[in-house]
Design a protein around this motif. Structure first.
Motif, short mmCIF file in Angstrom:
data_model
loop_
_atom_site.label_atom_id
_atom_site.label_comp_id
_atom_site.label_asym_id
_atom_site.label_seq_id
_atom_site.Cartn_x
_atom_site.Cartn_y
_atom_site.Cartn_z
N ILE A 157 4.80 4.94 3.45
CA ILE A 157 3.97 6.10 3.10
C ILE A 157 4.16 6.46 1.63
O ILE A 157 3.20 6.84 0.94
CB ILE A 157 4.30 7.29 4.02
N GLU A 160 2.02 4.28 -0.44
CA GLU A 160 0.61 4.67 -0.31
C GLU A 160 0.32 5.94 -1.12
O GLU A 160 -0.75 6.08 -1.72
CB GLU A 160 0.27 4.89 1.17
N LEU A 161 1.28 6.86 -1.14
CA LEU A 161 1.08 8.10 -1.88
C LEU A 161 1.00 7.87 -3.38
O LEU A 161 0.31 8.60 -4.09
CB LEU A 161 2.23 9.07 -1.57
N LYS A 168 -3.75 12.56 4.32
CA LYS A 168 -3.31 11.76 5.46
C LYS A 168 -1.86 11.33 5.30
O LYS A 168 -1.07 11.41 6.26
CB LYS A 168 -4.21 10.52 5.58
N GLU A 169 -1.49 10.87 4.12
CA GLU A 169 -0.12 10.43 3.89
C GLU A 169 0.87 11.60 3.95
O GLU A 169 1.98 11.47 4.47
CB GLU A 169 0.01 9.73 2.54
N SER A 172 1.51 12.39 7.48
CA SER A 172 2.40 11.38 8.06
C SER A 172 3.86 11.68 7.70
O SER A 172 4.76 11.57 8.54
CB SER A 172 2.00 9.99 7.58
#
Length: 312
Positions: A157, A160-161, A168-169, A172
């Motif tokens: 995550i 991805e961030l 969304k991240e 999560s």
């Protein structure tokens, strides 16, 4: 669902259809009739079975006249609406009677599967104290396994961030942080139960059993330390990314403000030259070019000043 298993002297386990001495009775979301059947045949209170079916039940160990009740929390993996992993805990009950070993849980879990498929070394259903300690050891092992999965998922995550910065991240990460809180709470409660088993004479233990219980306590404490470290890291990461997102928003707003100022200058010049009053060079054939040059010069000069001040 109710299933019963029995090991022979060689360690081979088979499923049976009636209660025998030394058998393991596994109750997963049992019906009322199954609960009453076990309670009647083994002479144990119905509440001892039903307590483990309450998902809010606290971890504890109790000794009655003819049985010992151990309730601890185990980790499970669920999934959210987008099929993302969610880590939670639910209680299981272990009831040790003079003749049988009973496990009770709200749902199927991989820990029971390890035992029912006879994957545990030196596992015998009739060695009830050893069975309880092996179950506790396997629970601690699964906590460590899921904690490592949470750590790997957190790292994914984080990557991805760095690229997207979407909600969304962040949600999560929040879910992972909540899972760690559940794990720490359950692990600390389980640790109290294990220390009570070590301190009080609820189960008759041989030297090997005491060594195994010591190993269980060590594994559980290691899981607690891992959960605390991961929770601290994740909490700091959440704060850092919140600051990064806020800083990125400030940068975007500063950029948009600078662009707005730059493009407003040509609009201002065009507005002056569009007034229905006498203006300089209005009869000149180069009036339009003069207005465009003035607008361009003002915008270019302003853009250069903003660039020097690093507003862009």
């Amino acid at each position: 669902m109710m299933k019963m298993y029995l090991s022979d002297a060689s360690g081979k386990m088979r499923e049976i259809d009636h209660i025998e001495n030394g058998c393991w009775i596994n109750l997963v979301a049992p019906t009322e009739d199954e609960i009453r059947y076990i309670a009647h045949h083994l002479d144990i209170p119905i509440d001892s079975i039903k307590d483990a079916l309450d998902d809010e039940e606290r971890s504890r160990v109790e000794k009655e006249d003819n049985h010992v009740l151990i309730i601890v929390d185990i980790p499970i993996v669920a999934h959210d609406e987008v099929d993302g992993p969610i880590y939670e805990t639910i209680p299981i009950g272990m009831i040790i009677t003079n003749t049988c070993f009973i496990t009770v849980c709200l749902q199927e879990n991989p820990i029971f599967e390890e035992f029912s498929k006879n994957k545990i070394k030196n596992f015998y259903t009739f060695m009830k104290t050893r069975f309880a300690l092996q179950m506790l050891y396997m629970i601690s092992t699964y906590y460590l396994r899921y904690l490592k999965q949470i750590n790997r998922r957190t790292s994914e995550i984080e990557k991805e961030l760095h690229q997207s910065m979407k909600n969304k991240e962040l949600f999560s990460l929040l879910s992972m942080e909540k899972s760690l809180v559940y794990f720490m709470t359950s692990l600390k409660a389980n640790n109290i139960v294990m220390e009570r088993l070590m301190r009080l004479n609820y189960l008759r233990m041989y030297e090997d059993d005491q060594d195994l219980l010591q190993d269980v306590i060590i594994e559980n404490k290691q899981a607690i330390e891992m959960a605390e470290v991961y929770s601290s890291i994740l909490s700091g990461m959440m704060d850092a990314f919140a600051s990064v997102i806020s800083n990125n928003l400030n940068i975007v707003m500063k950029f948009l403000t600078a662009i707005t100022i730059v493009i407003s200058l040509p609009t201002m010049v065009a507005s002056f030259y569009g007034m229905n009053v006498p203006i300089p060079y209005q009869h000149s054939p180069y009036a339009f070019l003069i207005a465009m040059a003035l607008a361009g010069s003002l915008s270019a000069a302003t853009a250069y000043i903003f660039w020097k001040k690093r507003y862009f």
